[in-house]
Write a protein that holds these residues in place. Structure first.
Motif, PDB file in Angstrom:
ATOM      1  N   PRO A 125       0.799  -1.235   0.000  1.00 27.83           N
ATOM      2  CA  PRO A 125       0.000   0.000   0.000  1.00 27.83           C
ATOM      3  C   PRO A 125       0.826   1.277   0.000  1.00 27.83           C
ATOM      4  N   GLU A 126       2.041   1.238   0.553  1.00 30.27           N
ATOM      5  CA  GLU A 126       2.895   2.427   0.567  1.00 30.27           C
ATOM      6  C   GLU A 126       3.823   2.486  -0.638  1.00 30.27           C
ATOM      7  N   GLY A 127       3.728   1.496  -1.548  1.00 34.94           N
ATOM      8  CA  GLY A 127       4.587   1.482  -2.729  1.00 34.94           C
ATOM      9  C   GLY A 127       5.964   0.900  -2.480  1.00 34.94           C
ATOM     10  N   ASN A 128       6.219   0.374  -1.284  1.00 29.34           N
ATOM     11  CA  ASN A 128       7.508  -0.214  -0.936  1.00 29.34           C
ATOM     12  C   ASN A 128       7.405  -1.733  -1.089  1.00 29.34           C
ATOM     13  N   THR A 129       7.957  -2.277  -2.174  1.00 25.55           N
ATOM     14  CA  THR A 129       7.826  -3.711  -2.444  1.00 25.55           C
ATOM     15  C   THR A 129       8.702  -4.571  -1.536  1.00 25.55           C
ATOM     16  N   SER A 130       9.535  -3.945  -0.721  1.00 20.91           N
ATOM     17  CA  SER A 130      10.295  -4.702   0.279  1.00 20.91           C
ATOM     18  C   SER A 130       9.416  -5.050   1.482  1.00 20.91           C
ATOM     19  N   HIS A 131       8.321  -4.316   1.630  1.00 19.31           N
ATOM     20  CA  HIS A 131       7.376  -4.560   2.726  1.00 19.31           C
ATOM     21  C   HIS A 131       5.977  -4.616   2.111  1.00 19.31           C
ATOM     22  N   PHE A 132       5.447  -5.827   1.936  1.00 11.98           N
ATOM     23  CA  PHE A 132       4.126  -5.964   1.328  1.00 11.98           C
ATOM     24  C   PHE A 132       3.299  -6.986   2.087  1.00 11.98           C
ATOM     25  N   TYR A 133       2.004  -6.938   1.844  1.00 12.27           N
ATOM     26  CA  TYR A 133       1.053  -7.877   2.438  1.00 12.27           C
ATOM     27  C   TYR A 133       0.756  -8.939   1.390  1.00 12.27           C
ATOM     28  N   GLY A 134       1.099 -10.181   1.689  1.00 13.38           N
ATOM     29  CA  GLY A 134       0.907 -11.268   0.733  1.00 13.38           C
ATOM     30  C   GLY A 134      -0.430 -11.961   0.899  1.00 13.38           C
ATOM     31  N   LEU A 135      -0.761 -12.784  -0.083  1.00 17.33           N
ATOM     32  CA  LEU A 135      -1.947 -13.647  -0.066  1.00 17.33           C
ATOM     33  C   LEU A 135      -3.255 -12.872   0.046  1.00 17.33           C
ATOM     34  N   GLN A 136      -3.318 -11.684  -0.535  1.00 16.59           N
ATOM     35  CA  GLN A 136      -4.549 -10.898  -0.526  1.00 16.59           C
ATOM     36  C   GLN A 136      -5.550 -11.483  -1.526  1.00 16.59           C
ATOM     37  N   ALA A 137      -6.807 -11.575  -1.131  1.00 13.59           N
ATOM     38  CA  ALA A 137      -7.902 -12.063  -1.989  1.00 13.59           C
ATOM     39  C   ALA A 137      -7.576 -13.436  -2.593  1.00 13.59           C
ATOM     40  N   ARG A 138      -7.025 -14.337  -1.776  1.00 16.97           N
ATOM     41  CA  ARG A 138      -6.595 -15.659  -2.264  1.00 16.97           C
ATOM     42  C   ARG A 138      -7.790 -16.530  -2.642  1.00 16.97           C
ATOM     43  N   ILE A 139      -7.636 -17.246  -3.756  1.00 17.81           N
ATOM     44  CA  ILE A 139      -8.662 -18.175  -4.226  1.00 17.81           C
ATOM     45  C   ILE A 139      -8.015 -19.507  -4.599  1.00 17.81           C
ATOM     46  N   TRP A 140      -8.795 -20.587  -4.527  1.00 13.77           N
ATOM     47  CA  TRP A 140      -8.355 -21.917  -4.952  1.00 13.77           C
ATOM     48  C   TRP A 140      -9.195 -22.312  -6.150  1.00 13.77           C
ATOM     49  N   VAL A 141      -8.525 -22.765  -7.200  1.00 15.42           N
ATOM     50  CA  VAL A 141      -9.213 -23.046  -8.461  1.00 15.42           C
ATOM     51  C   VAL A 141      -9.054 -24.524  -8.807  1.00 15.42           C
ATOM     52  N   PRO A 142     -10.165 -25.284  -8.834  1.00  9.45           N
ATOM     53  CA  PRO A 142     -10.071 -26.699  -9.217  1.00  9.45           C
ATOM     54  C   PRO A 142      -9.666 -26.838 -10.684  1.00  9.45           C
ATOM     55  N   GLY A 143      -9.237 -28.039 -11.047  1.00  8.65           N
ATOM     56  CA  GLY A 143      -8.834 -28.308 -12.428  1.00  8.65           C
ATOM     57  C   GLY A 143      -9.910 -27.938 -13.434  1.00  8.65           C
ATOM     58  N   HIS A 144      -9.456 -27.409 -14.559  1.00  8.05           N
ATOM     59  CA  HIS A 144     -10.324 -27.062 -15.691  1.00  8.05           C
ATOM     60  C   HIS A 144     -11.420 -26.071 -15.321  1.00  8.05           C
ATOM     61  N   ASN A 145     -11.069 -25.094 -14.486  1.00  7.24           N
ATOM     62  CA  ASN A 145     -11.994 -24.045 -14.070  1.00  7.24           C
ATOM     63  C   ASN A 145     -11.300 -22.693 -14.108  1.00  7.24           C
ATOM     64  N   SER A 146     -12.095 -21.637 -14.055  1.00  7.94           N
ATOM     65  CA  SER A 146     -11.602 -20.259 -13.960  1.00  7.94           C
ATOM     66  C   SER A 146     -12.350 -19.558 -12.849  1.00  7.94           C
ATOM     67  N   LEU A 147     -11.630 -18.769 -12.076  1.00  5.43           N
ATOM     68  CA  LEU A 147     -12.250 -17.982 -11.004  1.00  5.43           C
ATOM     69  C   LEU A 147     -11.604 -16.603 -10.950  1.00  5.43           C
ATOM     70  N   GLU A 148     -12.353 -15.657 -10.413  1.00  7.20           N
ATOM     71  CA  GLU A 148     -11.853 -14.299 -10.208  1.00  7.20           C
ATOM     72  C   GLU A 148     -11.740 -14.036  -8.714  1.00  7.20           C
ATOM     73  N   SER A 149     -10.653 -13.389  -8.320  1.00  7.97           N
ATOM     74  CA  SER A 149     -10.528 -12.985  -6.920  1.00  7.97           C
ATOM     75  C   SER A 149     -11.351 -11.728  -6.697  1.00  7.97           C
ATOM     76  N   GLY A 150     -11.465 -11.319  -5.448  1.00  6.36           N
ATOM     77  CA  GLY A 150     -12.064 -10.032  -5.140  1.00  6.36           C
ATOM     78  C   GLY A 150     -11.084  -8.924  -5.508  1.00  6.36           C
ATOM     79  N   PHE A 151     -11.558  -7.706  -5.537  1.00 10.52           N
ATOM     80  CA  PHE A 151     -10.709  -6.561  -5.867  1.00 10.52           C
ATOM     81  C   PHE A 151      -9.891  -6.106  -4.662  1.00 10.52           C
ATOM     82  N   VAL A 152      -8.704  -5.564  -4.940  1.00  7.45           N
ATOM     83  CA  VAL A 152      -7.827  -4.948  -3.952  1.00  7.45           C
ATOM     84  C   VAL A 152      -7.587  -3.511  -4.431  1.00  7.45           C
ATOM     85  N   PRO A 153      -7.658  -2.497  -3.536  1.00  6.10           N
ATOM     86  CA  PRO A 153      -7.412  -1.122  -3.966  1.00  6.10           C
ATOM     87  C   PRO A 153      -5.968  -0.946  -4.428  1.00  6.10           C
TER      88      PRO A 153
END
Length: 135
Positions: A82-110
């Motif tokens: 959020p502060e533009g510093n890629t050395s300090h970031f929040y990982g795994l935002q809006a994580r989704i699990w996608v079964p085989g032969h499927n497509s999914l969209e995550s939620g939005f992140v600002p």
């Protein structure tokens, strides 16, 4: 970096509107908003695509479109600085699990300036997570 990102984003909105790509929406402020694919990343048979949108209410936001072309489950998420510093970031935002032969969209992140975001995917049969460039 912030000014260049802002100029790039404005150009992308205009280009998306001119090309007619995606769904074109006129916001209350008269700013055109078209969802646009930015970066893609592969992990085995899983593909993640960063989709960006300039929403007239919240500004820039991104999501991860994960397409799984194989049998193994895959996971997709976004890393967010959020502060533009890629050395300090929040990982795994809006994580989704996608079964085989499927497509999914995550939620939005600002993703308003100075924030930076990247999309990541990892197939169950790939021992390493793969991430796109930051945007």
């Amino acid at each position: 970096m912030t000014k260049a990102k802002s100029v790039l984003r404005r150009a992308a909105v205009v280009a998306g509107a001119v090309a007619g790509a995606g769904v074109l929406v006129l916001g209350g402020s008269g700013v055109a908003s078209a969802e646009t694919a930015r970066y893609g990343v592969w992990s085995a048979s899983c593909h993640g695509t960063m989709m960006t949108e300039n929403n007239s209410v919240v500004g820039w936001q991104v999501r991860n479109q994960v397409d799984n072309y194989g049998d193994a489950e895959c996971s997709g998420w976004m890393d967010w600085a959020p502060e533009g510093n890629t050395s300090h970031f929040y990982g795994l935002q809006a994580r989704i699990w996608v079964p085989g032969h499927n497509s999914l969209e995550s939620g939005f992140v600002p993703d308003n300036s100075p924030a930076l975001t990247r999309v990541c995917v990892q197939a169950a049969n790939d021992g390493t997570a793969r991430c796109s460039s930051w945007w």
